[in-house]
Design an enzyme around this catalytic site. Structure first.
Site, PDB file in Angstrom:
ATOM      1  N   CYS A  23      47.967  38.985  45.260  1.00  0.00           N
ATOM      2  CA  CYS A  23      46.433  38.717  45.387  1.00  0.00           C
ATOM      3  C   CYS A  23      46.201  38.613  46.652  1.00  0.00           C
ATOM      4  CB  CYS A  23      46.384  37.751  44.420  1.00  0.00           C
ATOM      5  SG  CYS A  23      44.710  37.263  44.485  1.00  0.00           S
TER       6      CYS A  23
ATOM      7  N   ASP B  44      44.330  52.850  42.226  1.00  0.00           N
ATOM      8  CA  ASP B  44      43.531  54.487  42.338  1.00  0.00           C
ATOM      9  C   ASP B  44      43.840  55.319  40.905  1.00  0.00           C
ATOM     10  OD1 ASP B  44      42.521  53.810  44.687  1.00  0.00           O
ATOM     11  OD2 ASP B  44      43.795  55.271  45.780  1.00  0.00           O
TER      12      ASP B  44
ATOM     13  N   VAL C 279      43.423  48.889  37.036  1.00  0.00           N
ATOM     14  CA  VAL C 279      42.648  47.702  37.152  1.00  0.00           C
ATOM     15  C   VAL C 279      41.161  47.948  37.038  1.00  0.00           C
ATOM     16  CG1 VAL C 279      42.215  45.619  38.162  1.00  0.00           C
ATOM     17  CG2 VAL C 279      44.621  46.660  38.076  1.00  0.00           C
ATOM     18  N   ARG C 280      40.652  48.376  38.341  1.00  0.00           N
ATOM     19  CA  ARG C 280      39.120  48.821  38.171  1.00  0.00           C
ATOM     20  C   ARG C 280      38.660  49.917  37.249  1.00  0.00           C
ATOM     21  NH1 ARG C 280      37.984  50.499  43.902  1.00  0.00           N
ATOM     22  NH2 ARG C 280      40.269  51.026  44.108  1.00  0.00           N
TER      23      ARG C 280
ATOM     24  N   HIS D 256      51.371  47.464  43.961  1.00  0.00           N
ATOM     25  CA  HIS D 256      50.111  48.143  44.498  1.00  0.00           C
ATOM     26  C   HIS D 256      50.197  48.768  45.935  1.00  0.00           C
ATOM     27  CE1 HIS D 256      45.733  47.181  44.789  1.00  0.00           C
ATOM     28  NE2 HIS D 256      45.997  48.192  45.569  1.00  0.00           N
TER      29      HIS D 256
ATOM     30  N   PRO E 272      45.959  42.674  35.876  1.00  0.00           N
ATOM     31  CA  PRO E 272      45.408  41.346  35.655  1.00  0.00           C
ATOM     32  C   PRO E 272      44.140  41.505  36.396  1.00  0.00           C
ATOM     33  CG  PRO E 272      47.336  41.521  37.263  1.00  0.00           C
ATOM     34  CD  PRO E 272      47.348  42.816  36.645  1.00  0.00           C
ATOM     35  N   MET E 273      43.061  40.837  36.057  1.00  0.00           N
ATOM     36  CA  MET E 273      41.655  40.909  36.581  1.00  0.00           C
ATOM     37  C   MET E 273      41.152  39.350  36.525  1.00  0.00           C
ATOM     38  SD  MET E 273      40.027  44.356  34.792  1.00  0.00           S
ATOM     39  CE  MET E 273      41.089  44.694  33.618  1.00  0.00           C
ATOM     40  N   VAL E 274      40.838  39.026  37.628  1.00  0.00           N
ATOM     41  CA  VAL E 274      40.477  37.571  37.923  1.00  0.00           C
ATOM     42  C   VAL E 274      38.986  37.478  36.753  1.00  0.00           C
ATOM     43  CG1 VAL E 274      39.329  35.536  39.032  1.00  0.00           C
ATOM     44  CG2 VAL E 274      41.116  37.090  40.090  1.00  0.00           C
TER      45      VAL E 274
ATOM     46  N   ASN F 258      50.612  50.703  40.902  1.00  0.00           N
ATOM     47  CA  ASN F 258      49.188  50.342  40.557  1.00  0.00           C
ATOM     48  C   ASN F 258      48.303  50.806  41.948  1.00  0.00           C
ATOM     49  OD1 ASN F 258      47.760  47.010  41.380  1.00  0.00           O
ATOM     50  ND2 ASN F 258      46.911  48.825  40.066  1.00  0.00           N
TER      51      ASN F 258
END
EC number: 1.3.1.-
Length: 342
Positions: free
Chosen positions: A115, A217, A239-240, A184, A32-34, A215
């Site tokens: 988060c 790296d 994610v990133r 994470h 998920p990404m805001v 989650n």
């Protein structure tokens, strides 16, 4: 046209349990990404070997009370599978109402317990829940008692400084009936510049019997395989890494030009807001063009100028063009390639 009934093969739990056997690897997951894991981006990453895709976090309280929030926060279609909606919530009542409204339209629901954004923590959601294992367990139990296997429920957590607290937390949510856990490998105060703690993720995997997703790296398939091999998890989430390279799970080291053309087609077709479109493209082009050109693109202020900028610098094919979304390297206009390397 109504969305048809969810299919068992799209259930995240099924994918996590069967991926290693059927594909020879853990499940690949876009987290998920805001603002940024909206429908066009979810459709894009599915073109590149992504098994499960998350929506941005939705606030349960706003969603259940406000029709405008429901319309703006969640869009889907028949091809949006396997999709997990992430929810921010801190009480049983709102969570049950949220699940009742949304579960027919998704394959799984993820409770955000990780988060670290200050505003979310202040509201008692996200990482604030890491110190409330009893509350999280009560929410998980309430959903599973009401819906059972009809709803696939995940908790996405961060680790504690004292890993014994993390072990206690995951044991409690497992006992409450959670279907899988995403970890994470950072505490809520750990900066993203610091390495994720894969020993902690490995510990969680060894502690619980439900599937575990790692989650942190994952920026390449090399990272994916290293994380999977070390932690023995059932899925690896990017994610990133996947925001910068939507084709990460297909083995591309940088964003292929095909993905840029495909994203343009999706963003314009679905009507993705300008600033979100611009940010996605900025992330994708980061390793493909010079700093100067990237800065030039980021200073544009409207969608028309952004389209013109791309057409000035590149041969940007549209869906009706021959060879659409097939190129790997950027297709520059004749006199621009040298400029891009400056």
């Amino acid at each position: 046209m109504p969305i048809s009934v969810r299919k068992p093969e799209h259930n995240p739990l099924h994918i996590l349990k069967s991926s290693l056997r059927e594909k020879g690897r853990p499940a690949t997951i876009a987290g998920p990404m805001v603002r940024y894991s909206k429908l066009p981006f979810r459709e894009l990453v599915r073109q590149y070997n992504t098994d499960i895709v998350y929506t941005p976090m939705i606030l349960a309280r706003e969603f259940v009370r406000n029709e405008i929030a429901r319309v703006s926060d969640f869009t889907t279609n028949e091809d949006d599978r396997s999709v997990v909606v992430q929810v921010g919530c801190n009480n049983v009542e709102d969570l049950l109402k949220f699940v009742e409204m949304i579960h027919p339209y998704v394959d799984g629901i993820g409770l955000n317990c990780g988060c670290p954004i200050r505003e979310q923590v202040r509201e008692g959601i996200g990482a604030a829940l890491m110190s409330e294992p009893e509350l999280v367990s009560s929410m998980v139990r309430a959903v599973k008692e009401k819906y059972g296997d009809k709803v696939c429920l995940e908790t996405k957590i961060r680790i504690h400084k004292d890993l014994e607290e993390t072990v206690r937390f995951v044991k409690m949510v497992e006992e409450a009936g959670v279907d899988y856990i995403t970890v994470h490998g950072r505490t809520k105060n750990t900066r993203s510049s610091q390495p994720a703690d894969f020993d902690a993720i490995k510990l969680v995997k060894e502690t619980v019997s439900v599937p575990v997703v790692a989650n942190g790296d994952c920026f390449s398939m090399e990272d994916f395989h290293k994380i999977a091999e070390y932690t023995k998890v059932d899925g690896v989430m990017a994610v990133r890494g996947i925001l910068a390279n939507p084709a990460l799970f297909a083995g591309h080291e940088t964003t292929p030009w095909a993905a840029v053309e495909f994203f343009w087609d999706l963003a314009s077709s679905y009507g993705l807001p300008f600033r979100i479109t611009q940010h996605h493209l900025s992330q994708m082009l980061d390793k493909l063009v010079s700093r100067r050109l990237l800065k030039e693109m980021n200073e544009l202020t409207c969608l028309v100028d952004l389209i013109d900028w791309f057409d000035d610098h590149f041969i940007l094919k549209r869906r009706m063009d021959k060879g659409f979304a097939t190129a790997i390297a950027p297709v520059w206009k004749t006199d621009r390639e040298e400029l891009a390397r400056m």
